[in-house]
Design a protein around this motif. Structure first.
Motif, PDB file in Angstrom:
ATOM      1  N   LYS A 178     -20.034   1.374 -33.584  1.00 24.53           N
ATOM      2  CA  LYS A 178     -19.558   2.052 -34.796  1.00 24.53           C
ATOM      3  C   LYS A 178     -20.690   2.725 -35.553  1.00 24.53           C
ATOM      4  N   LEU A 179     -21.927   2.280 -35.306  1.00 25.10           N
ATOM      5  CA  LEU A 179     -23.088   2.883 -35.951  1.00 25.10           C
ATOM      6  C   LEU A 179     -23.693   4.001 -35.106  1.00 25.10           C
ATOM      7  N   PRO A 278     -23.021   6.338 -41.391  1.00 23.67           N
ATOM      8  CA  PRO A 278     -21.687   5.736 -41.311  1.00 23.67           C
ATOM      9  C   PRO A 278     -21.104   5.545 -42.713  1.00 23.67           C
ATOM     10  N   LEU A 280     -19.897   3.322 -44.723  1.00 25.51           N
ATOM     11  CA  LEU A 280     -19.799   1.876 -44.886  1.00 25.51           C
ATOM     12  C   LEU A 280     -19.660   1.511 -46.356  1.00 25.51           C
ATOM     13  N   ARG A 281     -19.194   0.294 -46.620  1.00 24.47           N
ATOM     14  CA  ARG A 281     -19.060  -0.210 -47.978  1.00 24.47           C
ATOM     15  C   ARG A 281     -19.834  -1.508 -48.107  1.00 24.47           C
ATOM     16  N   ARG A 282     -20.551  -1.647 -49.206  1.00 22.12           N
ATOM     17  CA  ARG A 282     -21.283  -2.880 -49.452  1.00 22.12           C
ATOM     18  C   ARG A 282     -20.359  -3.915 -50.095  1.00 22.12           C
TER      19      ARG A 282
END
Length: 292
Positions: A178-179, A278, A280-282
């Protein structure tokens, strides 16, 4: 069977004496010859935490049992902290959070030049980190020469291809998909600087004697965290890469001594004009903080 019973019946006292003697002799040897090892390390579990088995055995043979005491030689001076009013304190905290929240891992670099003085200041900032007993067990090797950067890339990619094909589990490789990461690392050529971070397993005194280091891997990790913040603050980017299995070859290439072990490799520079990251969410604060 009858012969054995007869033998034991006649000589059992001699056999028992021999067994007791063996146990006593073994305990004595452990106390005399194993005591030094126990005394040398039992007081400091941190050192075992930092050492691979080979390094552990190596230190057992030569590390001084009397580490230098900074308390005996270092003058203590008054400390004055600049304090802020509550409103200003909160403003500064929020401002720094927003700066760091914009930080992203970048694998697509521009080859645009960055002043060496900036990188020197970044490393100097990383050097302000706390460390176990103030031993400062880090070495930052900055590579800017293109041919040397390319040799680093070849070493890393050779090992990374094996890692992806054989050493890493299928789950690990799947999680990285995914990365969009692969064993190929073109950014090692493109970034203007490569910073290779070495952990010093032990120090070397002025007369060649070994000096104890404590929590060296944790200390170096904290220092790198400060470096990441400094890189972001300077308007630059990086990726924290761990060159699995490439450490020994890179240590040899860069002429680093035996007490140093490669932990991280960070390319540093500007992102390329077409860089992507990507989406992404933290984790939220409630997922990472517990107040009691």
């Amino acid at each position: 069977m009858g012969v054995l019973v007869s033998f034991l019946d006649e000589y059992w006292s001699h056999l028992l004496g021999a067994l007791v003697g063996f146990v006593v002799a073994k305990l004595f040897c452990q106390r005399v010859f194993g005591g030094e090892r126990k005394r040398r390390f039992s007081y400091d579990p941190a050192r075992r935490l930092d050492l691979d088995e080979e390094e552990w055995q190596d230190q057992d043979e030569g590390t001084s049992t009397d580490p230098l005491s900074v308390e005996d030689t270092t003058e203590h001076i008054p400390y004055r902290l600049q304090r802020y009013k509550e409103k200003e304190m909160f403003r500064r905290a929020v401002e720094f959070y927003r700066l760091m929240d914009d930080r992203r891992t970048i694998r697509m670099f521009s080859d645009e030049a960055v002043p060496l003085g900036v990188v020197e200041t970044l490393v100097k900032t990383a050097g302000t980190s706390p460390s176990g007993a103030h031993t400062q067990p880090w070495t930052y090797v900055v590579v800017q020469d293109y041919s040397l950067k390319h040799r680093v890339r070849l070493i890393v990619e050779e090992e990374e291809e094996i890692n992806y094909r054989k050493r890493m589990s299928a789950t690990w490789v799947k999680d990285l998909e995914k990365l969009r990461t692969t064993w190929e690392k073109p950014y090692l050529d493109h970034a203007p600087y490569l910073i290779l971070v070495f952990k010093q397993a032990y120090g070397v005194g002025p007369n060649g004697e070994r000096l104890n280091h404590y929590y060296s891997e944790i200390s170096v990790s904290i220092s790198v965290g400060i470096l990441l913040a400094a890189i972001q603050n300077a308007g630059l980017v990086t990726v924290t890469s761990t060159p699995l299995n490439a450490g020994p070859a890179l240590r040899t290439l860069l002429g680093r001594p035996a007490n140093e072990k490669l932990l991280l490799l960070l390319p540093v520079g500007y992102p390329s004009h077409n860089a992507t990251v990507p989406n992404l969410r933290r984790k939220s604060l409630k997922d990472i903080m517990v107040v009691m």
